[in-house]
Design an enzyme around this catalytic site. Structure first.
Site, PDB file in Angstrom:
ATOM      1  N   GLY A 160       0.848  -5.145   1.190  1.00 22.15           N
ATOM      2  CA  GLY A 160      -0.203  -5.245   0.195  1.00 22.15           C
ATOM      3  C   GLY A 160       0.045  -5.957  -1.133  1.00 22.15           C
ATOM      4  O   GLY A 160      -0.891  -6.565  -1.904  1.00 22.15           O
TER       5      GLY A 160
ATOM      6  N   GLU B  66       4.451  -4.371   7.516  1.00 22.98           N
ATOM      7  CA  GLU B  66       3.596  -3.676   8.240  1.00 22.98           C
ATOM      8  C   GLU B  66       3.786  -3.262   9.805  1.00 22.98           C
ATOM      9  O   GLU B  66       3.460  -2.177  10.328  1.00 22.98           O
ATOM     10  CB  GLU B  66       2.188  -4.177   8.225  1.00 22.98           C
ATOM     11  CG  GLU B  66       1.514  -3.943   6.661  1.00 22.98           C
ATOM     12  CD  GLU B  66       1.835  -5.260   5.983  1.00 22.98           C
ATOM     13  OE1 GLU B  66       2.665  -6.181   6.090  1.00 22.98           O
ATOM     14  OE2 GLU B  66       0.881  -5.513   5.032  1.00 22.98           O
TER      15      GLU B  66
ATOM     16  N   GLU C 116       0.352  -9.594  -0.406  1.00 29.82           N
ATOM     17  CA  GLU C 116      -1.110  -9.895  -0.338  1.00 29.82           C
ATOM     18  C   GLU C 116      -1.996 -10.210  -1.637  1.00 29.82           C
ATOM     19  O   GLU C 116      -2.821 -10.921  -1.720  1.00 29.82           O
ATOM     20  CB  GLU C 116      -2.038  -8.757   0.661  1.00 29.82           C
ATOM     21  CG  GLU C 116      -1.455  -8.752   2.178  1.00 29.82           C
ATOM     22  CD  GLU C 116      -1.698  -7.695   3.042  1.00 29.82           C
ATOM     23  OE1 GLU C 116      -1.885  -6.551   2.274  1.00 29.82           O
ATOM     24  OE2 GLU C 116      -2.438  -7.906   4.022  1.00 29.82           O
TER      25      GLU C 116
ATOM     26  N   ALA D 243       0.894  -1.225  -0.001  1.00 31.18           N
ATOM     27  CA  ALA D 243       0.124   0.103   0.147  1.00 31.18           C
ATOM     28  C   ALA D 243       0.899   1.304  -0.061  1.00 31.18           C
ATOM     29  O   ALA D 243       2.080   1.015   0.429  1.00 31.18           O
ATOM     30  CB  ALA D 243      -0.935  -0.020   1.278  1.00 31.18           C
TER      31      ALA D 243
HETATM   32  N1  CAA Z   1       4.557   3.105  -0.624  1.00 31.54           N
HETATM   33  C1  CAA Z   1       4.880   4.390  -1.097  1.00 31.54           C
HETATM   34  N2  CAA Z   1       6.041   4.598  -1.737  1.00 31.54           N
HETATM   35  C2  CAA Z   1       6.970   3.416  -1.731  1.00 31.54           C
HETATM   36  C3  CAA Z   1       6.699   2.247  -1.132  1.00 31.54           C
HETATM   37  C4  CAA Z   1       5.590   2.198  -0.560  1.00 31.54           C
HETATM   38  N3  CAA Z   1       4.952   1.114   0.085  1.00 31.54           N
HETATM   39  N4  CAA Z   1       7.580   1.388  -1.521  1.00 31.54           N
HETATM   40  C5  CAA Z   1       8.589   1.988  -2.073  1.00 31.54           C
HETATM   41  N5  CAA Z   1       7.968   3.508  -2.545  1.00 31.54           N
HETATM   42  C6  CAA Z   1       8.782   4.428  -2.954  1.00 31.54           C
HETATM   43  C7  CAA Z   1      10.080   5.006  -2.134  1.00 31.54           C
HETATM   44  O1  CAA Z   1       9.347   6.107  -1.203  1.00 31.54           O
HETATM   45  C8  CAA Z   1      10.803   5.551  -3.222  1.00 31.54           C
HETATM   46  O2  CAA Z   1      10.168   6.883  -3.818  1.00 31.54           O
HETATM   47  P1  CAA Z   1      11.348   8.215  -3.837  1.00 31.54           P
HETATM   48  O3  CAA Z   1      12.249   7.855  -5.146  1.00 31.54           O
HETATM   49  O4  CAA Z   1      10.254   9.216  -4.187  1.00 31.54           O
HETATM   50  O5  CAA Z   1      11.885   8.524  -2.589  1.00 31.54           O
HETATM   51  C9  CAA Z   1      10.812   4.856  -4.504  1.00 31.54           C
HETATM   52  O6  CAA Z   1       9.473   4.009  -4.297  1.00 31.54           O
HETATM   53  C10 CAA Z   1      11.997   3.719  -4.442  1.00 31.54           C
HETATM   54  O7  CAA Z   1      11.971   3.061  -3.200  1.00 31.54           O
HETATM   55  P2  CAA Z   1      13.303   3.243  -2.449  1.00 31.54           P
HETATM   56  O8  CAA Z   1      14.194   4.210  -2.602  1.00 31.54           O
HETATM   57  O9  CAA Z   1      12.858   2.928  -0.878  1.00 31.54           O
HETATM   58  O10 CAA Z   1      14.065   1.623  -2.945  1.00 31.54           O
HETATM   59  P3  CAA Z   1      15.177   0.847  -2.253  1.00 31.54           P
HETATM   60  O11 CAA Z   1      15.640  -0.186  -3.148  1.00 31.54           O
HETATM   61  O12 CAA Z   1      15.914   1.568  -1.425  1.00 31.54           O
HETATM   62  O13 CAA Z   1      14.298  -0.167  -1.019  1.00 31.54           O
HETATM   63  C11 CAA Z   1      12.350  -1.254  -0.460  1.00 31.54           C
HETATM   64  C12 CAA Z   1      13.212  -0.853  -1.673  1.00 31.54           C
HETATM   65  C13 CAA Z   1      13.158  -2.141   0.557  1.00 31.54           C
HETATM   66  C14 CAA Z   1      11.026  -2.068  -1.085  1.00 31.54           C
HETATM   67  C15 CAA Z   1      11.749   0.055   0.278  1.00 31.54           C
HETATM   68  O14 CAA Z   1      11.295   0.888  -0.918  1.00 31.54           O
HETATM   69  C16 CAA Z   1      10.698  -0.267   1.315  1.00 31.54           C
HETATM   70  O15 CAA Z   1      10.628  -0.854   2.205  1.00 31.54           O
HETATM   71  N6  CAA Z   1       9.287  -0.037   0.964  1.00 31.54           N
HETATM   72  C17 CAA Z   1       8.179  -0.113   1.838  1.00 31.54           C
HETATM   73  C18 CAA Z   1       7.598  -1.480   1.820  1.00 31.54           C
HETATM   74  C19 CAA Z   1       6.546  -1.543   2.835  1.00 31.54           C
HETATM   75  O16 CAA Z   1       6.485  -1.283   3.961  1.00 31.54           O
HETATM   76  N7  CAA Z   1       5.439  -2.192   2.261  1.00 31.54           N
HETATM   77  C20 CAA Z   1       4.363  -2.370   3.176  1.00 31.54           C
HETATM   78  C21 CAA Z   1       3.306  -1.010   3.147  1.00 31.54           C
HETATM   79  S1  CAA Z   1       2.215  -1.116   4.026  1.00 31.54           S
HETATM   80  C22 CAA Z   1       0.719  -2.252   3.449  1.00 31.54           C
HETATM   81  O17 CAA Z   1       1.050  -2.678   2.475  1.00 31.54           O
HETATM   82  C23 CAA Z   1      -0.329  -2.210   4.430  1.00 31.54           C
HETATM   83  C24 CAA Z   1      -1.154  -3.344   4.216  1.00 31.54           C
HETATM   84  O18 CAA Z   1      -1.239  -4.317   4.765  1.00 31.54           O
HETATM   85  C25 CAA Z   1      -2.131  -3.142   2.943  1.00 31.54           C
END
Ligand code: CAA
Length: 261
Positions: A112, A135, A115, A67
């Site tokens: 998500g 999460e 999921e 998400a």
């Molecule tokens: N939401 C919004 N933006 C996201 C994102 C997310 N889930 N995952 C990645 N991005 C964005 C980053 O903010 C970044 O944007 P900018 O370039 O504008 O800064 C871009 O995508 C590239 O990401 P990274 O620079 O972070 O890339 P990385 O290679 O260094 O890391 C990663 C990759 C480990 C996947 C890291 O991006 C990360 O941890 N992302 C979040 C993953 C996460 O926590 N997902 C769960 C979300 S909560 C959820 O899904 C709730 C549910 O149950 C439904």
């Protein structure tokens, strides 16, 4: 179809490829992306002509990174409920669609995103894929079906370990756990997914859909009711043209030509 954040193409074998297309945010499902996905599944899904759906992510680095955290951080409770209700509905539609689905997990499948892969029937992962539920690092827990679907696949203990720690697992570990069915080299994941989809698409479509329903619905029932459902569904297959064709083709030592009737 005019979607900004998804792409869809279909080949002549009835295999469709649906790509989540927001690579600069690792295909994170912000509202617009989720709505495109939902609108496609609800309004533009080519029901009659599609035998297998492949779901994947654009950009080569991520399937779906979850998400959208930036949007969620701005939401109030009511808005988050609307977002989550919508996602649940979309994932349920994919899971319960008569058309079988394959998640081609070509990179990060987190929260998500994982999921979404779990709502598909079969998961193929690239060797570079990483899967998990981060999460709890954000103060929430997997709420788009993850805490329930993963538990039914892995059992309570492993599901809890993954969810409580928020740690990602490699594709190989995901294979060992049964979270994905196959791991393939990164550069051939779509080729492998299409081959598997093509094989399934060559089988009797109504029989494959009936099997999907028997497994999905049956796993929510007690054994006797599930066995009754199985009988009901095999009887429905027995009355199809495809059953006549399949058995005739076997006896005539040729490949069947199924029409989905
Ligand atoms: N939401 C919004 N933006 C996201 C994102 C997310 N889930 N995952 C990645 N991005 C964005 C980053 O903010 C970044 O944007 P900018 O370039 O504008 O800064 C871009 O995508 C590239 O990401 P990274 O620079 O972070 O890339 P990385 O290679 O260094 O890391 C990663 C990759 C480990 C996947 C890291 O991006 C990360 O941890 N992302 C979040 C993953 C996460 O926590 N997902 C769960 C979300 S909560 C959820 O899904 C709730 C549910 O149950 C439904």
């Amino acid at each position: 179809m005019g979607y900004e954040f998804i792409e869809f193409e279909k080949n002549d074998k009835g295999v469709g490829i649906l790509s989540i297309n927001r690579p600069n945010a690792l295909n994170a499902l912000n509202w617009d992306t989720l709505r495109d996905l939902g609108n496609f599944i609800e309004n533009d899904f080519p029901n009659e002509n599609l035998r297998v759906l492949i779901v994947t992510g654009s950009g080569g680095k991520a399937f779906v990174a979850g998400a959208d955290i930036a949007q969620m951080s701005e939401m109030n409770g009511t808005q988050f409920k609307e977002y989550t209700d919508y996602a649940h509905n979309v994932y349920n539609l994919i899971e319960n669609n008569p058309c079988p689905s394959i998640a081609a997990v070509n990179g990060y499948a987190l929260g998500g995103g994982c999921e979404l892969a779990l709502a598909c029937d079969i998961r193929i992962a690239s060797e570079k894929a990483k899967l998990g539920f981060p999460e709890v690092k954000l103060g929430i827990f997997p709420g788009w079906g993850g805490s329930q679907r993963i538990t039914r696949i892995l059992g309570n203990g492993k599901a809890k370990e993954l969810i409580y720690t928020g740690e990602m697992v490699s594709a190989e570990e995901a294979l060992r756990l049964g979270l994905v069915e196959r791991v393939v080299p990164h550069d051939v994941i779509m080729k492998e997914a299409k081959e598997l989809a093509g094989l399934i698409a060559s089988r009797a479509p109504l029989a494959v859909s009936a099997a999907k329903k028997a497994i999905n619905k049956g796993s929510e029932m007690d054994l006797q009711n599930a066995l009754n459902l199985e009988k009901e569904l095999i009887f429905s297959c027995f009355n199809t043209d495809d059953k006549v064709e399949g058995m005739k083709a076997f006896l005539e030592k040729r490949d069947p030509e199924f029409k989905g009737k």
